[in-house]
Design a protein around this motif. Structure first.
Motif, short mmCIF file in Angstrom:
data_model
loop_
_atom_site.label_atom_id
_atom_site.label_comp_id
_atom_site.label_asym_id
_atom_site.label_seq_id
_atom_site.Cartn_x
_atom_site.Cartn_y
_atom_site.Cartn_z
N ALA A 89 -3.84 -9.45 -27.09
CA ALA A 89 -4.67 -10.38 -26.34
C ALA A 89 -3.87 -11.01 -25.20
O ALA A 89 -4.38 -11.18 -24.08
N ALA A 90 -2.62 -11.36 -25.47
CA ALA A 90 -1.77 -11.96 -24.44
C ALA A 90 -1.54 -10.98 -23.29
O ALA A 90 -1.46 -11.39 -22.12
N GLU A 91 -1.43 -9.70 -23.62
CA GLU A 91 -1.25 -8.68 -22.57
C GLU A 91 -2.47 -8.61 -21.65
O GLU A 91 -2.33 -8.44 -20.44
N VAL A 92 -3.66 -8.72 -22.23
CA VAL A 92 -4.87 -8.70 -21.41
C VAL A 92 -4.93 -9.92 -20.50
O VAL A 92 -5.23 -9.81 -19.31
N VAL A 93 -4.62 -11.09 -21.06
CA VAL A 93 -4.60 -12.30 -20.25
C VAL A 93 -3.59 -12.17 -19.12
O VAL A 93 -3.87 -12.54 -17.97
N ALA A 94 -2.42 -11.61 -19.42
CA ALA A 94 -1.38 -11.43 -18.39
C ALA A 94 -1.84 -10.47 -17.30
O ALA A 94 -1.59 -10.69 -16.11
N ALA A 95 -2.52 -9.40 -17.70
CA ALA A 95 -3.02 -8.42 -16.72
C ALA A 95 -4.05 -9.06 -15.80
O ALA A 95 -4.10 -8.77 -14.59
N ILE A 96 -4.88 -9.93 -16.35
CA ILE A 96 -5.92 -10.59 -15.55
C ILE A 96 -5.30 -11.61 -14.59
O ILE A 96 -5.66 -11.66 -13.40
N THR A 97 -4.37 -12.41 -15.09
CA THR A 97 -3.73 -13.41 -14.23
C THR A 97 -2.91 -12.74 -13.13
O THR A 97 -2.79 -13.29 -12.03
N ALA A 98 -2.38 -11.55 -13.42
CA ALA A 98 -1.63 -10.82 -12.40
C ALA A 98 -2.53 -10.38 -11.25
O ALA A 98 -2.05 -10.13 -10.13
N LEU A 99 -3.83 -10.31 -11.52
CA LEU A 99 -4.80 -9.96 -10.49
C LEU A 99 -5.29 -11.20 -9.73
O LEU A 99 -6.16 -11.11 -8.87
N GLY A 100 -4.71 -12.35 -10.06
CA GLY A 100 -5.07 -13.58 -9.37
C GLY A 100 -6.28 -14.29 -9.92
O GLY A 100 -6.82 -15.20 -9.29
N ARG A 101 -6.70 -13.91 -11.13
CA ARG A 101 -7.87 -14.53 -11.75
C ARG A 101 -7.43 -15.37 -12.96
O ARG A 101 -6.36 -15.15 -13.52
N ARG A 102 -8.28 -16.28 -13.39
CA ARG A 102 -8.00 -17.09 -14.56
C ARG A 102 -8.47 -16.37 -15.82
O ARG A 102 -9.45 -15.60 -15.78
N ALA A 103 -7.79 -16.63 -16.95
CA ALA A 103 -8.16 -15.96 -18.20
C ALA A 103 -7.73 -16.79 -19.39
O ALA A 103 -6.72 -17.50 -19.34
N ILE A 104 -8.51 -16.67 -20.46
CA ILE A 104 -8.12 -17.24 -21.75
C ILE A 104 -8.47 -16.25 -22.84
O ILE A 104 -9.34 -15.38 -22.67
#
Length: 253
Positions: free
Chosen positions: A43-58
């Motif tokens: 789950a943390a990897e998915v959040v990291a991938a999303i934030t790397a795209l400049g979007r917010r995630a939880i």
């Protein structure tokens, strides 16, 4: 940027189809909240991938089979990201088992996760969308199994038929609120849910040979259709079911 400015919630978002959809929704401009029950690191990897795209995630860890998990997930997403524009009901299990000696607990767990969980989660998301008053989109990951049987899936296929039917009924119930409800029906997609069943190379080759496009699916094959149904490009699409199976369903001869 088809989903620019939207907030997307996805159940079962730490792996497989949910993971691919979460990252593609972020790539299309959305902030994303995922629900998961498995590995925290995934789950943390998915959040990291999303934030790397400049979007917010939880990421919110909870069991969709628990009715209380649905409002809690929606509330957490609203608190962190501001609202709910798109909801993707994806979480599901398929513990392959023969019909004649199906354990009661396996049947009941499959029903609770796949069908009851989808119902509670969709309901909670829809309630929030109605409160917001700006419409929304709900997409449920059903299956080709909603249309065809499976010898070791007698507990699973009814749940996927139910999810497909749920979207049809919700399209009617929620249309007046500007909420569109559709389902995607994947064919054989290589995920954790069927990795044991596809472990035999001969079986994999045999199954791929039955598909007109000549290969088994991968999670990313579902991400594009989900983004499309979530976007305004599908603004007049509701109550629909989109097969994403490489042509397997129509290959009857």
């Amino acid at each position: 940027m088809l989903l620019q400015g939207k907030t997307v919630l996805i159940t079962g978002g730490s792996q497989g189809i949910g993971r691919a959809a979460a990252i593609d929704c972020a790539r299309a401009g959305a902030d994303v909240a995922i629900n998961y029950l498995g590995d925290e690191g995934e789950a943390a990897e998915v959040v990291a991938a999303i934030t790397a795209l400049g979007r917010r995630a939880i990421a919110v860890r909870s069991d969709v089979a628990d009715p209380e998990a649905a409002p809690a997930f929606v509330q957490a997403a609203v608190a962190a990201l501001g609202g709910v524009d798109v909801f993707v009901s994806n979480a599901g299990i398929c513990p392959f088992h023969a019909f004649l000696d199906m354990p009661v607990d396996v049947l009941e767990r499959t029903m609770r996760v796949n069908l009851h969980g989808a119902y509670f989660m969709v309901q909670a998301a829809a309630q929030r969308m109605v409160e917001q008053g700006r419409g929304g989109a709900i997409i449920a990951v059903s299956s080709i199994s909603a249309l065809v049987g499976g010898e070791y899936q007698t507990h699973y296929t009814p749940t996927k038929a139910g999810v497909h039917s749920l979207m049809q009924s919700c399209a009617i119930a929620l249309g007046r609120h500007g909420i569109r409800c559709n389902s995607v029906l994947p064919g054989t997609i290589q995920t954790a849910i069927n990795q044991d069943d596809l472990a035999d190379p001969e079986k994999r080759a045999r199954m791929a040979a039955r598909i007109p496009l000549g290969r088994l699916g991968v999670p990313e094959d579902l991400a594009g259709p989900i983004v499309f149904l979530a976007s305004d490009m599908a603004r007049y699409v509701t109550g629909a079911a989109l097969l994403v199976d490489g042509g397997a369903f129509v290959n009857l001869q």
